[in-house]
Design an enzyme around this catalytic site. Structure first.
Site, mmCIF file in Angstrom:
data_model
loop_
_atom_site.group_PDB
_atom_site.id
_atom_site.type_symbol
_atom_site.label_atom_id
_atom_site.label_comp_id
_atom_site.label_asym_id
_atom_site.label_seq_id
_atom_site.Cartn_x
_atom_site.Cartn_y
_atom_site.Cartn_z
ATOM 1 N N GLU A 186 -106.843 59.614 9.026
ATOM 2 C CA GLU A 186 -106.903 58.037 8.615
ATOM 3 C C GLU A 186 -107.465 57.831 6.902
ATOM 4 O O GLU A 186 -107.467 57.120 6.051
ATOM 5 C CB GLU A 186 -107.240 57.012 9.649
ATOM 6 C CG GLU A 186 -106.630 56.817 10.388
ATOM 7 C CD GLU A 186 -106.324 56.338 11.246
ATOM 8 O OE1 GLU A 186 -105.378 55.060 12.146
ATOM 9 O OE2 GLU A 186 -107.766 55.998 11.705
ATOM 10 N N ASP A 194 -95.670 53.035 16.254
ATOM 11 C CA ASP A 194 -95.070 53.776 17.239
ATOM 12 C C ASP A 194 -94.899 52.229 17.482
ATOM 13 O O ASP A 194 -96.125 50.868 16.437
ATOM 14 C CB ASP A 194 -95.779 54.089 18.226
ATOM 15 C CG ASP A 194 -97.923 53.757 18.620
ATOM 16 O OD1 ASP A 194 -97.808 52.760 19.368
ATOM 17 O OD2 ASP A 194 -98.260 54.083 18.320
HETATM 18 N N1 SAH Z 1 -103.365 61.231 19.638
HETATM 19 C C1 SAH Z 1 -104.766 61.122 19.365
HETATM 20 C C2 SAH Z 1 -105.058 60.218 20.285
HETATM 21 C C3 SAH Z 1 -104.849 58.668 19.413
HETATM 22 S S1 SAH Z 1 -105.050 57.164 19.833
HETATM 23 C C4 SAH Z 1 -105.703 62.396 19.997
HETATM 24 O O1 SAH Z 1 -104.849 62.829 20.919
HETATM 25 O O2 SAH Z 1 -106.332 63.099 19.659
HETATM 26 C C5 SAH Z 1 -104.199 55.657 18.982
HETATM 27 C C6 SAH Z 1 -105.005 55.676 17.678
HETATM 28 O O3 SAH Z 1 -104.182 54.610 16.737
HETATM 29 C C7 SAH Z 1 -106.206 54.787 17.936
HETATM 30 O O4 SAH Z 1 -107.379 54.715 16.430
HETATM 31 C C8 SAH Z 1 -105.805 53.455 17.897
HETATM 32 O O5 SAH Z 1 -106.407 52.553 16.666
HETATM 33 C C9 SAH Z 1 -103.922 53.474 16.782
HETATM 34 N N2 SAH Z 1 -103.235 53.673 17.371
HETATM 35 C C10 SAH Z 1 -101.526 53.352 17.150
HETATM 36 N N3 SAH Z 1 -100.896 53.404 18.817
HETATM 37 C C11 SAH Z 1 -101.454 52.729 19.069
HETATM 38 C C12 SAH Z 1 -101.285 52.687 20.800
HETATM 39 N N4 SAH Z 1 -99.838 52.625 21.159
HETATM 40 N N5 SAH Z 1 -101.526 51.760 21.345
HETATM 41 C C13 SAH Z 1 -103.585 51.755 21.493
HETATM 42 N N6 SAH Z 1 -104.212 52.750 19.701
HETATM 43 C C14 SAH Z 1 -102.806 52.863 18.711
#
Ligand code: SAH
Length: 233
Positions: free
Chosen positions: A12, A196
């Site tokens: 980001e 998403d």
């Molecule tokens: N793929 C990452 C985890 C991502 S968590 C890993 O394995 O390290 C999701 C991140 O994107 C968070 O920072 C949140 O703010 C945002 N986000 C995007 N889609 C989201 C969703 N469906 N639910 C919650 N947070 C979401």
């Protein structure tokens, strides 16, 4: 004026650091903070790591330690509103914590005594973002963002958050950063590009669209920063 630009994940803030070109890295409280001067104004940039606790820590440090007087958040989010598609931009009008629950005592979801369910973002920057969008030929939605320490990949849970908070998108840092900025009297602006739609395909779509959506948001944030600096002249 010192502007904080914050994300939750490396992806980001990478496009922002790339645009700045040169910066100084300062290690503080277990995290990297990147200091730079952009068009004559001091910036501090960082990603917090995911979730409400880390984002609270980073926002507090950017303000209390680095002296930020405005905070802009750039990142990705899951859509709740069916008209928000992957890649679309949403600016938070106000934010809530969807996982804050002391309803057993008769309080509404998202509320604790002496707090409030919603915290409003800075109206001036929201207005400015509409002009910025126009100049870029982009459309940006304004809406409610709900935050919690959960990655939501479930239609039922997503709909519950939408119905309970009137939320249009959800993520994991905005509501906590809003609490910090509100308490410390620092105007804030939260922008998210949809990665998403928080359904059963959310983790797959997230991985696929993280980079492009994060860049979409970061590019807009840099235009916002430019506009803030020009308006301050
Ligand atoms: N793929 C990452 C985890 C991502 S968590 C890993 O394995 O390290 C999701 C991140 O994107 C968070 O920072 C949140 O703010 C945002 N986000 C995007 N889609 C989201 C969703 N469906 N639910 C919650 N947070 C979401």
């Amino acid at each position: 004026m010192k502007i904080a630009i914050m994300g939750a994940m490396p992806e980001e803030i990478a496009p922002i650091l790339e645009k700045l070109g040169s910066y100084t890295t300062v290690r503080y409280a277990g995290n990297n903070y990147y200091e730079a001067t952009y068009k004559g104004v001091d910036l501090v940039v960082a990603y917090s790591k995911i979730g409400k606790v880390f984002s609270t820590l980073t926002a507090t440090i950017m303000i209390e330690h680095f002296g930020a007087t405005k905070l802009l958040f750039s990142g990705v989010a899951g859509a709740i509103c069916p008209t928000l598609k992957i890649g679309d931009l949403i600016v938070a009008s106000k934010l809530a914590q969807h996982d804050l629950d002391i309803t057993a005592f008769g309080h509404p979801f998202g509320y604790v005594p002496e707090g409030s369910i919603f915290i409003e973002a800075d109206k001036e920057m929201i207005e400015m973002s509409k002009e910025v969008a126009k100049s870029m030929g982009k459309s940006v939605r304004e809406g409610v963002i709900a935050t919690g320490d959960q990655f939501i990949a479930n239609e039922e849970k997503k709909n519950w958050i939408g119905a309970t908070f009137g939320a249009h998108a959800l993520e994991m840092e905005g509501g906590s950063v809003a609490v910090v900025c509100h308490a410390l009297n620092v105007p804030f602006f939260k922008l998210r590009a949809i990665s998403d739609v928080a359904d059963m395909d959310a983790s797959f779509n997230f991985d696929t669209f993280l980079e492009t959506s994060a860049k979409e948001s970061a590019d807009f944030i840099m235009k916002m920063v430019q506009s803030i600096i020009e308006n301050a002249k």
